[in-house]
Write a protein that holds these residues in place. Structure first.
Motif, PDB file in Angstrom:
ATOM      1  N   ALA A 104       0.824  -1.216   0.000  1.00 23.28           N
ATOM      2  CA  ALA A 104       0.000   0.000   0.000  1.00 23.28           C
ATOM      3  C   ALA A 104       0.857   1.265   0.000  1.00 23.28           C
ATOM      4  CB  ALA A 104      -0.929   0.011   1.211  1.00 23.28           C
ATOM      5  N   LEU A 105       2.116   1.146   0.403  1.00 20.54           N
ATOM      6  CA  LEU A 105       3.004   2.307   0.497  1.00 20.54           C
ATOM      7  C   LEU A 105       3.824   2.538  -0.769  1.00 20.54           C
ATOM      8  CD1 LEU A 105       4.340   1.740   4.119  1.00 20.54           C
ATOM      9  CD2 LEU A 105       2.666   3.435   3.370  1.00 20.54           C
ATOM     10  N   LYS A 106       3.510   1.853  -1.847  1.00 20.00           N
ATOM     11  CA  LYS A 106       4.329   1.943  -3.065  1.00 20.00           C
ATOM     12  C   LYS A 106       4.425   3.364  -3.620  1.00 20.00           C
ATOM     13  CE  LYS A 106       0.619   0.631  -6.236  1.00 20.00           C
ATOM     14  NZ  LYS A 106      -0.476   0.279  -5.390  1.00 20.00           N
ATOM     15  N   SER A 107       3.438   4.224  -3.369  1.00 19.78           N
ATOM     16  CA  SER A 107       3.464   5.612  -3.849  1.00 19.78           C
ATOM     17  C   SER A 107       3.975   6.591  -2.799  1.00 19.78           C
ATOM     18  CB  SER A 107       2.048   6.039  -4.276  1.00 19.78           C
ATOM     19  OG  SER A 107       1.580   5.220  -5.311  1.00 19.78           O
ATOM     20  N   PRO A 109       7.025   7.714   0.360  1.00 24.12           N
ATOM     21  CA  PRO A 109       8.472   7.618   0.626  1.00 24.12           C
ATOM     22  C   PRO A 109       8.824   6.592   1.708  1.00 24.12           C
ATOM     23  CG  PRO A 109       7.568   9.571   1.680  1.00 24.12           C
ATOM     24  CD  PRO A 109       6.450   8.950   0.877  1.00 24.12           C
ATOM     25  N   PHE A 110       7.849   5.882   2.230  1.00 24.79           N
ATOM     26  CA  PHE A 110       8.085   4.949   3.328  1.00 24.79           C
ATOM     27  C   PHE A 110       8.141   3.513   2.823  1.00 24.79           C
ATOM     28  CE2 PHE A 110       5.661   8.551   5.097  1.00 24.79           C
ATOM     29  CZ  PHE A 110       6.637   9.049   5.955  1.00 24.79           C
ATOM     30  N   THR A 111       8.981   2.705   3.465  1.00 21.23           N
ATOM     31  CA  THR A 111       9.056   1.282   3.121  1.00 21.23           C
ATOM     32  C   THR A 111       8.218   0.432   4.064  1.00 21.23           C
ATOM     33  OG1 THR A 111      11.053   1.046   4.469  1.00 21.23           O
ATOM     34  CG2 THR A 111      11.360   1.501   2.114  1.00 21.23           C
ATOM     35  N   ASN A 112       7.865   0.989   5.222  1.00 20.29           N
ATOM     36  CA  ASN A 112       6.953   0.311   6.149  1.00 20.29           C
ATOM     37  C   ASN A 112       6.152   1.369   6.900  1.00 20.29           C
ATOM     38  OD1 ASN A 112       8.431   1.214   8.444  1.00 20.29           O
ATOM     39  ND2 ASN A 112       9.766  -0.587   8.340  1.00 20.29           N
ATOM     40  N   PHE A 113       5.327   0.933   7.849  1.00 23.13           N
ATOM     41  CA  PHE A 113       4.389   1.837   8.524  1.00 23.13           C
ATOM     42  C   PHE A 113       4.914   2.391   9.849  1.00 23.13           C
ATOM     43  CE2 PHE A 113       1.659  -0.589   5.695  1.00 23.13           C
ATOM     44  CZ  PHE A 113       0.821   0.389   5.204  1.00 23.13           C
ATOM     45  N   MET A 167      -0.476   9.580  -0.354  1.00 23.29           N
ATOM     46  CA  MET A 167       0.595   8.589  -0.222  1.00 23.29           C
ATOM     47  C   MET A 167       0.130   7.173  -0.508  1.00 23.29           C
ATOM     48  SD  MET A 167       3.077   9.620   2.818  1.00 23.29           S
ATOM     49  CE  MET A 167       3.856  11.200   2.898  1.00 23.29           C
ATOM     50  N   LEU A 168      -1.077   6.849  -0.105  1.00 18.64           N
ATOM     51  CA  LEU A 168      -1.596   5.503  -0.366  1.00 18.64           C
ATOM     52  C   LEU A 168      -2.186   5.384  -1.766  1.00 18.64           C
ATOM     53  CD1 LEU A 168      -3.349   4.733   3.050  1.00 18.64           C
ATOM     54  CD2 LEU A 168      -1.104   3.938   2.256  1.00 18.64           C
ATOM     55  N   ASP A 169      -2.366   6.531  -2.417  1.00 17.99           N
ATOM     56  CA  ASP A 169      -2.967   6.576  -3.749  1.00 17.99           C
ATOM     57  C   ASP A 169      -4.329   5.875  -3.746  1.00 17.99           C
ATOM     58  OD1 ASP A 169      -3.054   7.405  -6.382  1.00 17.99           O
ATOM     59  OD2 ASP A 169      -2.049   5.598  -7.139  1.00 17.99           O
ATOM     60  N   ALA A 170      -5.090   6.140  -2.680  1.00 15.87           N
ATOM     61  CA  ALA A 170      -6.405   5.512  -2.527  1.00 15.87           C
ATOM     62  C   ALA A 170      -7.246   6.326  -1.546  1.00 15.87           C
ATOM     63  CB  ALA A 170      -6.256   4.092  -2.002  1.00 15.87           C
ATOM     64  N   ILE A 171      -8.548   6.185  -1.707  1.00 12.37           N
ATOM     65  CA  ILE A 171      -9.498   6.787  -0.767  1.00 12.37           C
ATOM     66  C   ILE A 171     -10.489   5.695  -0.389  1.00 12.37           C
ATOM     67  CG2 ILE A 171     -11.305   8.506  -0.424  1.00 12.37           C
ATOM     68  CD1 ILE A 171      -9.907  10.229  -2.541  1.00 12.37           C
TER      69      ILE A 171
END
Length: 142
Positions: free
Chosen positions: A40-43, A45-49, A98-102
């Motif tokens: 979910a973080l592909k868009s 700057p983070f590699t994890n949460f 960042m998640l490119d989703a709503i």
């Protein structure tokens, strides 16, 4: 305590406790918090949460709980409430980017943030605090 204060305190506690739970989940399991994958973080700057989880826990979670306390205990708590309301709104916007989703939770918390901001503004207006005192004078002079 006025109705607007009670509603606003309730909203801040709801958001704060939920954010602390979600943030803690992301901190304890940064690669798979509560079923979310790092995909979910592909868009972002983070590699994890981990970093978003810390922000969610500390700023959104603890900030909203402290805002509820400030509203209950301090004369100028409505300023703190207003700031935390807009931080929530901005957090949701950045999160969606960042998640490119709503999803429905984004919409719900965005609306809650707007409602908090409106209620904080109404309280400031009724208390005749800056900047609403300027608006009040402008309305009365028209």
């Amino acid at each position: 305590m006025r109705k607007a204060h009670r509603i606003l305190i309730g909203l801040h506690l709801f958001v704060g406790i939920g954010a602390m739970a979600g943030g803690l989940g992301a901190i304890l399991s940064p690669n798979n918090p509560m079923g979310m994958t790092t995909e979910a973080l592909k868009s972002s700057p983070f590699t994890n949460f981990l970093i978003p989880g810390i922000f969610l826990f500390v700023v959104i979670g603890m900030g909203n709980v402290l805002s509820a306390i400030a509203l209950y205990r301090f004369k100028y708590g409505s300023y703190v409430s207003n700031v935390m309301s807009w931080i929530l709104v901005l957090w949701i916007i950045v999160q969606c980017i960042m998640l490119d989703a709503i999803n429905i939770l984004h919409v719900i918390y965005f609306v809650i943030g707007i409602i908090e901001a409106i209620l904080a503004f109404v309280i400031l207006y009724n208390q005749r605090y800056f900047p609403t005192n300027i608006l009040r004078r402008f309305i009365q002079s028209s």
